[in-house]
Motif scaffolding. Sequence first.
Motif, PDB file in Angstrom:
ATOM      1  N   GLU A 163       1.643   3.074  -9.918  1.00  0.00           N
ATOM      2  CA  GLU A 163       1.764   2.832 -11.353  1.00  0.00           C
ATOM      3  C   GLU A 163       3.222   2.872 -11.796  1.00  0.00           C
ATOM      4  N   ALA A 164       4.014   3.700 -11.128  1.00  0.00           N
ATOM      5  CA  ALA A 164       5.437   3.810 -11.491  1.00  0.00           C
ATOM      6  C   ALA A 164       6.296   2.815 -10.731  1.00  0.00           C
ATOM      7  N   ALA A 165       5.846   2.419  -9.549  1.00  0.00           N
ATOM      8  CA  ALA A 165       6.583   1.461  -8.716  1.00  0.00           C
ATOM      9  C   ALA A 165       5.566   0.454  -8.189  1.00  0.00           C
ATOM     10  N   PRO A 166       5.339  -0.639  -8.918  1.00  0.00           N
ATOM     11  CA  PRO A 166       4.192  -1.506  -8.638  1.00  0.00           C
ATOM     12  C   PRO A 166       4.332  -2.438  -7.436  1.00  0.00           C
ATOM     13  N   TYR A 167       5.480  -2.440  -6.783  1.00  0.00           N
ATOM     14  CA  TYR A 167       5.627  -3.294  -5.596  1.00  0.00           C
ATOM     15  C   TYR A 167       5.348  -2.436  -4.359  1.00  0.00           C
ATOM     16  N   VAL A 168       4.208  -2.698  -3.735  1.00  0.00           N
ATOM     17  CA  VAL A 168       3.742  -1.905  -2.597  1.00  0.00           C
ATOM     18  C   VAL A 168       3.906  -2.738  -1.334  1.00  0.00           C
ATOM     19  N   ILE A 169       4.685  -2.220  -0.402  1.00  0.00           N
ATOM     20  CA  ILE A 169       4.998  -2.978   0.812  1.00  0.00           C
ATOM     21  C   ILE A 169       4.366  -2.304   2.014  1.00  0.00           C
ATOM     22  N   ARG A 170       3.622  -3.078   2.808  1.00  0.00           N
ATOM     23  CA  ARG A 170       2.953  -2.548   3.990  1.00  0.00           C
ATOM     24  C   ARG A 170       3.957  -2.383   5.127  1.00  0.00           C
ATOM     25  N   THR A 171       4.890  -1.468   4.955  1.00  0.00           N
ATOM     26  CA  THR A 171       5.844  -1.211   6.028  1.00  0.00           C
ATOM     27  C   THR A 171       5.182  -0.477   7.193  1.00  0.00           C
ATOM     28  N   ASP A 172       4.215   0.401   6.900  1.00  0.00           N
ATOM     29  CA  ASP A 172       3.521   1.154   7.956  1.00  0.00           C
ATOM     30  C   ASP A 172       4.529   1.712   8.968  1.00  0.00           C
ATOM     31  N   HIS A 173       5.656   2.185   8.455  1.00  0.00           N
ATOM     32  CA  HIS A 173       6.779   2.563   9.314  1.00  0.00           C
ATOM     33  C   HIS A 173       6.547   3.862  10.073  1.00  0.00           C
ATOM     34  N   ILE A 174       5.712   4.739   9.541  1.00  0.00           N
ATOM     35  CA  ILE A 174       5.390   6.004  10.197  1.00  0.00           C
ATOM     36  C   ILE A 174       3.890   6.216  10.124  1.00  0.00           C
ATOM     37  N   LEU A 175       3.317   6.680  11.218  1.00  0.00           N
ATOM     38  CA  LEU A 175       1.938   7.141  11.200  1.00  0.00           C
ATOM     39  C   LEU A 175       1.963   8.639  10.896  1.00  0.00           C
TER      40      LEU A 175
END
Length: 326
Positions: A220-232
């Motif tokens: 809601e505060a940062a609406p650009y969600v990027i599927r980096t999946d950089h860490i499990l």
Amino acid sequence: MKHYVAGAALSAVLSLGLAAPALSQTATFGGSDALGSLYDRQNRMFVDLVNERSNGELTLNFIEGEQLGTDVQVIEQAMGGAVQFYGDDLSWYSNWVDDYAILGWGFTFHSNDHMQAFFETDTYQTMAQELIDEYGVRLLAQAPIQPRLTFANTPIETADDFNGLKMRVPEIPTYLQLWQTLGASPTRVAWGEVFLGLRTGVIEAAEGPVSAAYAARFHEAAPYVIRTDHILTATHILVNEAFYQSLSPELQEIVTQAAVEATAWAREQAEAETDDIIATMESEGATVSEIDLEPVRERAVEAVERIEAEGLWTPGLWQSVQDMAE
């Protein structure tokens, strides 16, 4: 005479085969994550299981949210014995045992099964034993759960868009090093302050595991969600070692088994709900996207030799983890 009568009464009870009532112990489980997050639900499950199975011999009081402080503060309370149980992100222990930093380095683990295999190695058992020997806390159970996503105030379309980005990171040295390596300008902000930081522009981006970030309303505060999946991400449940040793063998078994079940449930739940939560974020107005991660991955991999030379973890550990995936 009074002492004699009391002793005689006790002898009479025992002679009738009646057991004296067990002493009841109480303990505190310190939370540090948003209510409703996967960590919060896992910890509640653990507390409920212990309270149910101990038949009144052990009662856990769950202090939810960040009422007791940040993650580091609650872990320090567990080490000091003021808090007896804690559960959250496993990589926090890199603040005390260097090799836990491997859990927070980008693109190191390729799947939950890969990470679980690492947990079963002698190398990992040595890391866990160091927490007992040096810091007085015991890991009862741990499990891989969800990938970490990136949340930003502006679109992220390529690896170069990370350059100079004011990125929130937790108080974990590996995360600071990782995001510097990826080109961002990281700053440490407490989890409970991230939403406001994003909303006011104090930070431009943040990252976190899917369920925890959703519970904290990052999208809601940062609406650009990027599927980096950089860490499990890995979860865990921990107990103060002195308190653990004060328990009967039966109660030790109860808390250990409850932790195993709760973390296993968290893994199953994470794997089942990740895509649904991401879809929910999108339905609530977030823009979810994927980018070419190869340049991002290359930056992380190319920095491993430098990171190991700086002593962030034992040289060769990263490669040994990679060999397990082959």
